[in-house]
Write a protein that holds these residues in place. Structure first.
Motif, PDB file in Angstrom:
ATOM      1  N   TRP A  21      36.430  34.722  -2.254  1.00 28.45           N
ATOM      2  CA  TRP A  21      35.799  34.316  -0.996  1.00 28.45           C
ATOM      3  C   TRP A  21      35.100  32.970  -1.110  1.00 28.45           C
ATOM      4  N   ARG A  58      41.819  39.272  10.311  1.00 30.19           N
ATOM      5  CA  ARG A  58      41.169  39.222   8.994  1.00 30.19           C
ATOM      6  C   ARG A  58      40.347  37.941   8.848  1.00 30.19           C
ATOM      7  N   GLN A  62      36.377  37.639   8.306  1.00 34.29           N
ATOM      8  CA  GLN A  62      35.827  36.935   7.149  1.00 34.29           C
ATOM      9  C   GLN A  62      34.761  35.932   7.559  1.00 34.29           C
ATOM     10  N   THR A  76      32.158  41.901   2.993  1.00 36.45           N
ATOM     11  CA  THR A  76      33.188  41.115   3.667  1.00 36.45           C
ATOM     12  C   THR A  76      34.571  41.628   3.313  1.00 36.45           C
ATOM     13  N   GLU A  77      34.813  41.856   2.042  1.00 39.63           N
ATOM     14  CA  GLU A  77      36.118  42.351   1.599  1.00 39.63           C
ATOM     15  C   GLU A  77      36.454  43.697   2.249  1.00 39.63           C
ATOM     16  N   VAL A  80      37.155  43.180   6.027  1.00 39.82           N
ATOM     17  CA  VAL A  80      38.458  42.540   6.223  1.00 39.82           C
ATOM     18  C   VAL A  80      39.586  43.558   6.036  1.00 39.82           C
TER      19      VAL A  80
END
Length: 169
Positions: A21, A58, A62, A76-77, A80
């Motif tokens: 990221w 996605r 993000q 965040t991951e 997403v």
């Protein structure tokens, strides 16, 4: 579900997640998606019901979760991945031409919603190791703190929520 069907995804260590990221090409694409489609925290963003819209969703997720809300790479991951699952279901199973993406934040929680015109309810199915599809809602169930479906006069909103604490920033 895009690209994840039939595969159990390993949990990544924080350092590997942070590297993914970091600023770069993907961040530029995410900011461009925000510019082109609008901010899903301000109003529902309509997206065409095509498989490639999962990438747009996605990217929007993000940029909002990581940059606008300032949450951790781990949150965040997860967000997403889960938005990708909900969008995949909307594209694959509803026959819609357009679906809507909306994101909300309130003290201690984030909520991401995908609205589509179908009133067909998604089902959380038992998944066996060798199943090649049907894992999307299982991932949503495992990685979110809450999820559900709100029926609307014309369609439904499928949503998930993730609890965020000060250490998630």
């Amino acid at each position: 579900m895009a690209g994840l069907e039939g595969m159990e995804q390993p949990r990544r260590h924080a350092s590997a997640t942070a590297a993914r990221w970091s600023p770069g090409v993907e961040d530029e694409r995410a900011l461009k998606a925000l510019e082109l489609f609008g901010n899903p925290t301000k109003a529902e963003v309509p997206l065409p019901s095509r498989p490639e819209s999962a990438a747009t969703a996605r990217r929007l997720t993000q940029v909002v979760v990581l940059r606008e809300w300032g949450l951790s790479p781990k949150i965040t991951e997860d967000a997403v991945l889960l938005v990708s699952e909900l969008v995949g279901n909307a594209v694959r199973h509803t026959g819609a031409r357009v679906f809507g993406l909306r994101m909300r934040s309130r003290r201690g929680w984030i909520r991401i919603e995908v609205r589509d015109p179908s009133r067909g309810l998604p089902c959380l199915m038992p998944v066996r190791d060798l199943d090649v599809s049907g894992r999307g809602l299982t991932l949503v169930d495992k990685l979110s703190d809450r999820w559900g479906v709100d029926l609307l006069p014309r369609g439904k909103t499928t949503w998930f929520e993730i609890r965020v604490t000060p250490d998630h920033h």
